[in-house]
Scaffold this active site. Structure first.
Site, PDB file in Angstrom:
ATOM      1  N   ARG A  24      45.011  -7.122 -10.234  1.00 24.25           N
ATOM      2  CA  ARG A  24      44.810  -6.089  -9.215  1.00 24.25           C
ATOM      3  C   ARG A  24      43.983  -6.664  -8.065  1.00 24.25           C
ATOM      4  O   ARG A  24      42.809  -6.368  -7.904  1.00 24.25           O
ATOM      5  CB  ARG A  24      44.156  -4.860  -9.837  1.00 24.25           C
ATOM      6  CG  ARG A  24      45.034  -4.196 -10.887  1.00 24.25           C
ATOM      7  CD  ARG A  24      44.352  -3.010 -11.549  1.00 24.25           C
ATOM      8  NE  ARG A  24      45.221  -2.393 -12.542  1.00 24.25           N
ATOM      9  CZ  ARG A  24      44.913  -1.325 -13.266  1.00 24.25           C
ATOM     10  NH1 ARG A  24      43.720  -0.747 -13.103  1.00 24.25           N
ATOM     11  NH2 ARG A  24      45.764  -0.827 -14.147  1.00 24.25           N
TER      12      ARG A  24
ATOM     13  N   GLU B 194      53.741   8.479 -14.851  1.00 19.93           N
ATOM     14  CA  GLU B 194      52.292   8.673 -14.897  1.00 19.93           C
ATOM     15  C   GLU B 194      51.741   8.585 -13.474  1.00 19.93           C
ATOM     16  O   GLU B 194      52.314   7.908 -12.619  1.00 19.93           O
ATOM     17  CB  GLU B 194      51.597   7.612 -15.764  1.00 19.93           C
ATOM     18  CG  GLU B 194      51.839   7.772 -17.253  1.00 19.93           C
ATOM     19  CD  GLU B 194      50.934   6.867 -18.087  1.00 19.93           C
ATOM     20  OE1 GLU B 194      50.767   7.152 -19.268  1.00 19.93           O
ATOM     21  OE2 GLU B 194      50.401   5.880 -17.542  1.00 19.93           O
ATOM     22  N   GLU B 195      50.630   9.280 -13.225  1.00 16.42           N
ATOM     23  CA  GLU B 195      49.836   9.109 -11.996  1.00 16.42           C
ATOM     24  C   GLU B 195      50.709   9.120 -10.741  1.00 16.42           C
ATOM     25  O   GLU B 195      50.680   8.200  -9.915  1.00 16.42           O
ATOM     26  CB  GLU B 195      49.028   7.816 -12.085  1.00 16.42           C
ATOM     27  CG  GLU B 195      48.062   7.823 -13.267  1.00 16.42           C
ATOM     28  CD  GLU B 195      47.363   6.500 -13.506  1.00 16.42           C
ATOM     29  OE1 GLU B 195      46.292   6.512 -14.118  1.00 16.42           O
ATOM     30  OE2 GLU B 195      47.904   5.447 -13.086  1.00 16.42           O
TER      31      GLU B 195
ATOM     32  N   ASP C 150      55.228  -2.480  -8.883  1.00 21.35           N
ATOM     33  CA  ASP C 150      54.187  -2.269  -9.895  1.00 21.35           C
ATOM     34  C   ASP C 150      53.384  -3.556 -10.110  1.00 21.35           C
ATOM     35  O   ASP C 150      53.635  -4.585  -9.495  1.00 21.35           O
ATOM     36  CB  ASP C 150      54.826  -1.812 -11.208  1.00 21.35           C
ATOM     37  CG  ASP C 150      53.890  -0.988 -12.072  1.00 21.35           C
ATOM     38  OD1 ASP C 150      52.688  -0.907 -11.754  1.00 21.35           O
ATOM     39  OD2 ASP C 150      54.352  -0.423 -13.082  1.00 21.35           O
TER      40      ASP C 150
ATOM     41  N   TYR D  50      43.866   0.909  -7.922  1.00 19.15           N
ATOM     42  CA  TYR D  50      44.804   1.994  -7.705  1.00 19.15           C
ATOM     43  C   TYR D  50      45.065   2.159  -6.206  1.00 19.15           C
ATOM     44  O   TYR D  50      44.246   1.802  -5.362  1.00 19.15           O
ATOM     45  CB  TYR D  50      44.244   3.307  -8.251  1.00 19.15           C
ATOM     46  CG  TYR D  50      44.413   3.504  -9.742  1.00 19.15           C
ATOM     47  CD1 TYR D  50      44.712   2.450 -10.596  1.00 19.15           C
ATOM     48  CD2 TYR D  50      44.263   4.774 -10.306  1.00 19.15           C
ATOM     49  CE1 TYR D  50      44.860   2.645 -11.953  1.00 19.15           C
ATOM     50  CE2 TYR D  50      44.404   4.986 -11.659  1.00 19.15           C
ATOM     51  CZ  TYR D  50      44.707   3.921 -12.486  1.00 19.15           C
ATOM     52  OH  TYR D  50      44.858   4.126 -13.832  1.00 19.15           O
TER      53      TYR D  50
ATOM     54  N   GLY E 129      58.843  -0.438 -17.065  1.00 23.71           N
ATOM     55  CA  GLY E 129      59.436  -0.704 -15.759  1.00 23.71           C
ATOM     56  C   GLY E 129      58.459  -1.356 -14.797  1.00 23.71           C
ATOM     57  O   GLY E 129      57.324  -0.905 -14.649  1.00 23.71           O
TER      58      GLY E 129
ATOM     59  N   ASP F  52      37.772   5.598 -19.654  1.00 22.21           N
ATOM     60  CA  ASP F  52      38.560   6.485 -18.800  1.00 22.21           C
ATOM     61  C   ASP F  52      38.197   7.941 -19.041  1.00 22.21           C
ATOM     62  O   ASP F  52      38.214   8.756 -18.119  1.00 22.21           O
ATOM     63  CB  ASP F  52      40.057   6.296 -19.069  1.00 22.21           C
ATOM     64  CG  ASP F  52      40.575   4.981 -18.515  1.00 22.21           C
ATOM     65  OD1 ASP F  52      39.958   4.448 -17.579  1.00 22.21           O
ATOM     66  OD2 ASP F  52      41.595   4.489 -19.024  1.00 22.21           O
ATOM     67  N   ARG F  53      37.900   8.273 -20.303  1.00 22.00           N
ATOM     68  CA  ARG F  53      37.660   9.668 -20.660  1.00 22.00           C
ATOM     69  C   ARG F  53      36.317   9.776 -21.371  1.00 22.00           C
ATOM     70  O   ARG F  53      36.131   9.243 -22.453  1.00 22.00           O
ATOM     71  CB  ARG F  53      38.785  10.193 -21.563  1.00 22.00           C
ATOM     72  CG  ARG F  53      40.154  10.127 -20.909  1.00 22.00           C
ATOM     73  CD  ARG F  53      41.264  10.634 -21.814  1.00 22.00           C
ATOM     74  NE  ARG F  53      41.422   9.842 -23.025  1.00 22.00           N
ATOM     75  CZ  ARG F  53      42.025   8.664 -23.082  1.00 22.00           C
ATOM     76  NH1 ARG F  53      42.524   8.120 -21.979  1.00 22.00           N
ATOM     77  NH2 ARG F  53      42.135   8.014 -24.225  1.00 22.00           N
TER      78      ARG F  53
END
Length: 428
Positions: A368, A277-278, A324, A402, A298, A151-152
């Site tokens: 996903r 977040e996001e 979610d 996403y 959550g 991610d980073r």
């Protein structure tokens, strides 16, 4: 003719040729000198002109002779309209969703030069829509694409290209060094927010019209991060939400008000037991609504809404249609975090219409894959799982990822309302 006479004749001919050559060289030098003199005189002359002129001069040595090549291009100025995006209109009422674009980057990348990306999102000015994305500093099917799962990393950058086009080095514009980002247009210029640096000291760099205008330093030194979708602009001010702190526990959340690329106000949310977040944010009737990801506990989505003075309200979407992933099967909702399958999550969005809500979510409850839009007429405040409309966006057999919201302002669409739009990331 004896040998001596032959030698004298040849010598005379050579001498004549040499003299002719000398005269030609002298003439050439005089011509070049006169040309330079004329150019120097012209450089001191000024004449009014209504056009932009760019002069390119290339100096080249050829056979030890100095040659000057001068090309003059006349460019007409392109006037770009500037208008404040008010954001004071309400969301347009909608009954379904239509496909706007698809870039097919993965398919095109099997033969073409396409960036390895993640976290794409769309944002529109009053003139155009652009796809923003975080590259991995490599191309598909290239040796540098191996291991691009972090991610980073220092190779990640925020770039953009026209919406609907596959992101490549030939159509993309560099925006910022970033592994977390947001961008939006206030009607005058693009604002970009790019976060990079070490986990314990990341910095958000704000650019306005491509120029660095401000920075935001990590205040908790625990992976400062932002929306991965567009910020929201109202009356010339743009707003964004940032998170700093654990991804699996209580963190710190701030709203920032930004004008012409500079932070003019910020507020830290008083949100115990909440996790943001996001966030996916949009303007609606002069205020901002953000629907976010709870990565802590959550399986329903938290929200925050605020006015232009950053007076805010917080909550969770109450519907029993959970948004979610992972998540339990639909059932009885809650206006607090729904705990079963609440850990982890995925970026997503919803659109609020009074007590009703359009919920975007993956079709699968634990992976996903697939994507659908569901209209729950009382889901913002009611806890039942009854809904009245469902529309498939991505089939269950196809990967998704996403998702997020973006809007088209009346200044672009010509409508008298703000058009709600969505994007879905097809992870491969």
């Amino acid at each position: 003719m004896n040998p001596n006479q032959k030698i004298m004749t040849i010598g005379s001919i050579c001498m004549v040729i040499g003299m002719i050559s000398l005269v030609l060289q002298i003439g050439n030098m005089i011509s070049i000198w006169a040309s330079h003199s004329i150019q120097k005189m012209n450089q001191h002359q000024t004449e009014p002109c209504n056009q932009s002129i760019i002069t390119y001069e290339n100096n080249t040595w050829v056979n030890q002779t100095y040659v000057n090549i001068s090309n003059t291009n006349f460019l007409t100025e392109k006037v770009v309209a500037s208008i404040a995006l008010s954001g004071n209109s309400s969301l347009c009422p909608i009954s379904g969703w239509a496909v706007y674009s698809k870039d097919n980057g993965i398919r095109i990348g099997s033969k073409g030069d396409v960036f390895v990306i993640r976290e794409p999102f769309i944002s529109c000015s009053h003139l155009e829509c652009r796809t923003f994305f975080l590259t991995q500093g490599s191309l598909l099917n290239d040796k540098h694409s191996n291991g691009t799962v972090k991610d980073r990393s220092p190779y990640r950058t925020l770039m953009s290209c026209p919406v609907g086009e596959a992101p490549s080095p030939y159509n993309s514009r560099f925006e910022s060094v970033a592994w977390s980002a947001s961008a939006c247009h206030d009607g005058t210029s693009w604002l970009t927010i790019g976060i990079s640096g070490p986990d314990n000291g990341a910095v958000a760099v704000l650019k306005y019209n491509g120029i660095i205008t401000d920075t935001i330093k990590s205040w908790r030194n625990s992976i400062l991060r932002t929306q991965e979708s567009e910020c929201a602009c109202v009356n010339g001010s743009c707003f964004t939400v940032m998170t700093d702190g654990p991804s699996n526990g209580q963190a710190s959340y701030k709203i920032f008000k930004i004008e012409k690329g500079k932070v003019v106000k910020s507020v830290e949310l008083n949100a115990p037991n909440y996790h943001y977040e996001e966030c996916s944010c949009y303007p609606d009737a002069g205020e901002i609504t953000c629907v976010c990801r709870d990565n802590w506990h959550g399986s329903n989505r938290p929200w925050v809404s605020f006015d232009q003075n950053l007076e805010y309200q917080i909550g969770y979407i109450c519907s029993g249609v959970f948004g979610d992933n992972p998540r339990p099967n639909d059932g009885t909702g809650s206006c607090d975090p729904v705990l079963p399958n609440g850990a982890y999550g995925v970026k997503g969005f919803s659109f609020k219409y009074g007590d009703g809500v359009w919920i975007g979510r993956t079709k699968s409850t634990n992976s996903r894959s697939g994507f659908e839009m569901i209209w729950d007429p009382n889901g913002w405040t009611g806890t039942d799982s009854n809904f009245s409309l469902k529309q498939d966006i991505v089939a269950m057999t196809d990967w998704s990822g996403y998702s997020g919201s973006f809007v088209q302002h009346p200044e672009m669409s010509g409508l008298d309302c703000i058009r709600p739009c969505l994007w879905v990331e097809p992870i491969r």
